[in-house]
Scaffold this active site. Structure first.
Site, mmCIF file in Angstrom:
data_model
loop_
_atom_site.group_PDB
_atom_site.id
_atom_site.type_symbol
_atom_site.label_atom_id
_atom_site.label_comp_id
_atom_site.label_asym_id
_atom_site.label_seq_id
_atom_site.Cartn_x
_atom_site.Cartn_y
_atom_site.Cartn_z
ATOM 1 N N ARG A 105 0.816 -1.208 0.000
ATOM 2 C CA ARG A 105 0.000 0.000 0.000
ATOM 3 C C ARG A 105 0.846 1.252 0.000
ATOM 4 O O ARG A 105 0.466 2.275 -0.544
ATOM 5 C CB ARG A 105 -0.918 -0.008 1.230
ATOM 6 C CG ARG A 105 -1.686 1.272 1.415
ATOM 7 C CD ARG A 105 -2.659 1.194 2.554
ATOM 8 N NE ARG A 105 -3.548 0.071 2.418
ATOM 9 C CZ ARG A 105 -3.994 -0.673 3.439
ATOM 10 N NH1 ARG A 105 -3.620 -0.402 4.656
ATOM 11 N NH2 ARG A 105 -4.805 -1.673 3.225
ATOM 12 N N TYR A 106 2.000 1.194 0.665
ATOM 13 C CA TYR A 106 2.869 2.363 0.779
ATOM 14 C C TYR A 106 4.090 2.138 -0.105
ATOM 15 O O TYR A 106 4.468 0.996 -0.357
ATOM 16 C CB TYR A 106 3.323 2.529 2.230
ATOM 17 C CG TYR A 106 2.219 2.792 3.216
ATOM 18 C CD1 TYR A 106 1.561 4.024 3.250
ATOM 19 C CD2 TYR A 106 1.830 1.823 4.141
ATOM 20 C CE1 TYR A 106 0.565 4.275 4.177
ATOM 21 C CE2 TYR A 106 0.837 2.073 5.076
ATOM 22 C CZ TYR A 106 0.209 3.304 5.085
ATOM 23 O OH TYR A 106 -0.773 3.541 6.009
ATOM 24 N N ARG A 109 7.244 0.122 1.921
ATOM 25 C CA ARG A 109 7.104 -1.031 2.810
ATOM 26 C C ARG A 109 5.918 -1.895 2.414
ATOM 27 O O ARG A 109 4.938 -1.399 1.860
ATOM 28 C CB ARG A 109 6.964 -0.589 4.277
ATOM 29 C CG ARG A 109 5.844 0.405 4.559
ATOM 30 C CD ARG A 109 6.226 1.266 5.773
ATOM 31 N NE ARG A 109 5.128 2.088 6.272
ATOM 32 C CZ ARG A 109 4.790 3.267 5.752
ATOM 33 N NH1 ARG A 109 5.426 3.743 4.682
ATOM 34 N NH2 ARG A 109 3.817 3.962 6.291
ATOM 35 N N CYS A 118 -3.715 -17.938 14.381
ATOM 36 C CA CYS A 118 -3.434 -17.162 15.588
ATOM 37 C C CYS A 118 -3.565 -18.091 16.791
ATOM 38 O O CYS A 118 -4.196 -19.142 16.699
ATOM 39 C CB CYS A 118 -4.422 -16.009 15.733
ATOM 40 S SG CYS A 118 -4.309 -14.834 14.371
ATOM 41 N N CYS A 122 -8.981 -12.953 18.240
ATOM 42 C CA CYS A 122 -9.500 -11.741 18.887
ATOM 43 C C CYS A 122 -10.834 -11.389 18.254
ATOM 44 O O CYS A 122 -10.946 -11.324 17.027
ATOM 45 C CB CYS A 122 -8.544 -10.575 18.696
ATOM 46 S SG CYS A 122 -6.838 -10.983 19.118
ATOM 47 N N CYS A 125 -10.791 -8.522 15.701
ATOM 48 C CA CYS A 125 -9.806 -8.583 14.613
ATOM 49 C C CYS A 125 -10.356 -7.961 13.322
ATOM 50 O O CYS A 125 -11.445 -8.305 12.875
ATOM 51 C CB CYS A 125 -9.433 -10.035 14.340
ATOM 52 S SG CYS A 125 -8.231 -10.205 13.009
ATOM 53 N N ARG A 127 -9.129 -8.439 10.461
ATOM 54 C CA ARG A 127 -8.953 -9.375 9.341
ATOM 55 C C ARG A 127 -9.763 -10.633 9.568
ATOM 56 O O ARG A 127 -9.417 -11.708 9.061
ATOM 57 C CB ARG A 127 -7.469 -9.753 9.173
ATOM 58 C CG ARG A 127 -6.624 -8.601 8.733
ATOM 59 C CD ARG A 127 -5.394 -9.005 7.915
ATOM 60 N NE ARG A 127 -4.666 -7.804 7.581
ATOM 61 C CZ ARG A 127 -3.526 -7.415 8.161
ATOM 62 N NH1 ARG A 127 -2.938 -8.191 9.052
ATOM 63 N NH2 ARG A 127 -2.964 -6.275 7.835
ATOM 64 N N ASP A 286 -11.495 -0.129 13.129
ATOM 65 C CA ASP A 286 -11.914 -0.128 11.721
ATOM 66 C C ASP A 286 -13.371 -0.556 11.580
ATOM 67 O O ASP A 286 -13.896 -1.291 12.415
ATOM 68 C CB ASP A 286 -11.065 -1.114 10.909
ATOM 69 C CG ASP A 286 -9.630 -0.660 10.767
ATOM 70 O OD1 ASP A 286 -9.392 0.560 10.728
ATOM 71 O OD2 ASP A 286 -8.744 -1.536 10.691
ATOM 72 N N ASP A 323 -7.268 3.954 9.946
ATOM 73 C CA ASP A 323 -6.857 3.375 8.668
ATOM 74 C C ASP A 323 -8.005 3.672 7.705
ATOM 75 O O ASP A 323 -9.137 3.250 7.938
ATOM 76 C CB ASP A 323 -6.611 1.875 8.836
ATOM 77 C CG ASP A 323 -5.324 1.438 8.171
ATOM 78 O OD1 ASP A 323 -5.028 1.966 7.068
ATOM 79 O OD2 ASP A 323 -4.623 0.575 8.720
ATOM 80 N N LYS A 330 -2.963 5.020 6.679
ATOM 81 C CA LYS A 330 -3.251 5.519 8.022
ATOM 82 C C LYS A 330 -3.230 7.041 8.034
ATOM 83 O O LYS A 330 -2.383 7.650 7.392
ATOM 84 C CB LYS A 330 -2.214 4.973 8.997
ATOM 85 C CG LYS A 330 -2.296 3.455 9.153
ATOM 86 C CD LYS A 330 -1.150 2.919 9.988
ATOM 87 C CE LYS A 330 -1.148 1.409 10.049
ATOM 88 N NZ LYS A 330 -0.778 0.771 8.769
#
Ligand code: PLP
Ligand code: SF4
Length: 368
Positions: A105-106, A109, A118, A122, A125, A127, A286, A323, A330
């Site tokens: 996206r950037y 990076r 995981c 969570c 989450c 995702r 989000d 985000d 961000k």
């Protein structure tokens, strides 16, 4: 606890294979009537459920608003409640993947979803769409496709290894992946995003730390959301990482009913500073489907930062960011202390609310 039980408790493999999952355990914890079981069955069919005995032991079941419970025990609102604007993939991550599992996206990076697994799932989450339909795998082939992409893109100087949780991967495969990335001359820095120090601290063994430290410069960014997650075990896991020469920072998600108060975030950030984990980001929650009951108002987050700025040390204050939808990246959100820039002066508000004029004569920038 007998000696062998204590030994098991601190064995991460035992913690992983003895995770609580499934309706039976939930029904017992929540003392569900049989007609209530149905909705929970639907919730965990849609969004999987697993909690390590360690993380489960942090719950105070007598507290109906327990912040640990809210983060790991399924809630019917995950499938029954939604707010306007929420989406499966709010950050358009899928649209920014040049190869499966790698988000670019950037300019400088990339983020590698190196695994879909995981230790604890969570409830907040962002995702969670990937839990049922993984977008990457930790197969060697998938990882090498990511390596090839990075190798072919000289502008990428940092790789963030994320997931899922990369510290749930086979240690040898993770080592191999990091080594392959490290070999790329333009990759200057590696970063691992992991919640393992918080939910399975016994996985942070000396052996794992030694392996990770071989790939320095490498940073670890972890995910504490509440001061109650700072326990002797998680503090020791952080200490082992730090002693191996890897700096630690933290990202927190601002979650309604979990940590959306100035006092909780302040105590969390001070606690993190005490264990030498630098608060890096405070994320606005989000608009991810299945997590709407955790969403808060941006003004609340700004108020929390305002309550800290100037009043506690700057090293304990994270950047509050949202985000942006569609993959906008961000965006930082700060209470404003600079009110106005005029021709010869700027006007500021101090952290205590006083108005201060600051001379900035128009000629200051001119060449003398
Ligand atoms: C958050 C994120 C990063 C890292 O951003 P930093 O501001 O450097 O922490 C990189 N790629 C993606 C896709 C991200 O979501
Ligand atoms: S550890 Fe991270 S990726 Fe895994 S469920 Fe929690 S927030 Fe999601």
């Amino acid at each position: 606890m007998s000696g062998s039980e204590a030994g098991q408790w601190s064995d991460w493999r035992w913690q992983l294979s003895n995770r609580t999952r499934g309706l039976g355990a939930l029904s017992e914890f929540l003392q569900l009537a049989s007609h209530e079981e149905e909705i929970y069955r639907d919730v965990i069919a849609r969004y999987r459920y697993a909690v390590t005995p360690y993380y489960l032991s942090l719950i105070d079941w007598s507290d109906p608003d327990d912040p640990i419970k809210k983060q790991c025990i399924p809630d019917p609102r995950e499938i029954s409640f939604s707010l306007p604007g929420s989406e499966e993939d709010p950050l358009a991550e899928r649209a920014h993947m040049p190869v499966p599992g790698l988000i670019h996206r950037y300019p400088d990076r990339v983020l590698a979803m190196a695994t879909g697994t995981c230790a604890v799932y969570c409830r907040h989450c962002n995702r969670k769409r990937t839990w049922r339909n993984p977008e990457a795998g930790s197969t060697r082939e998938a990882l090498y496709r990511m390596v090839d992409y990075v190798a072919g893109n000289p502008r990428v100087r940092e790789v963030i290894v994320s997931g899922g949780d990369p510290l749930t991967m086979q240690q040898r495969l993770l080592d191999e992946f990091l080594k392959a990335l490290r070999k790329i001359p333009h990759v200057e820095v590696l970063r691992i995003g992991t919640r393992i120090p918080v939910v399975l601290p016994m996985r942070i063994t000396e052996d794992l730390c030694r392996m990770l430290a071989r790939h320095r410069p490498l940073w670890i960014n972890t995910h504490f959301n509440h001061p109650r997650e700072i326990t002797p075990e998680s503090a020791e896991a952080c200490e082992r990482i730090l002693r191996s020469g890897i700096p630690l920072s933290n990202q927190t998600v601002l979650l309604k009913g979990v940590n959306d108060s100035p006092g909780v975030i302040r105590d969390l950030c001070r606690g993190l500073q005490r264990i030498m984990v630098r608060p890096y980001y405070l994320f606005h929650c989000d608009a991810a489907q299945g997590t709407d009951h955790f969403r808060t108002d941006i003004r609340k987050g700004i108020g929390i930062i305002q309550g800290m700025w100037g009043k506690i040390g700057g090293m304990c204050i994270p950047n509050y960011v949202a985000d942006l939808p569609g993959g906008g990246g961000k965006a930082m959100m700060m209470p404003s202390y600079l009110l106005e820039v005029g021709k010869d002066e700027a006007i500021f508000r101090t952290f205590e609310g006083k108005i201060v004029r600051y001379p900035c004569p128009g000629g200051a920038d001119a060449l003398v």
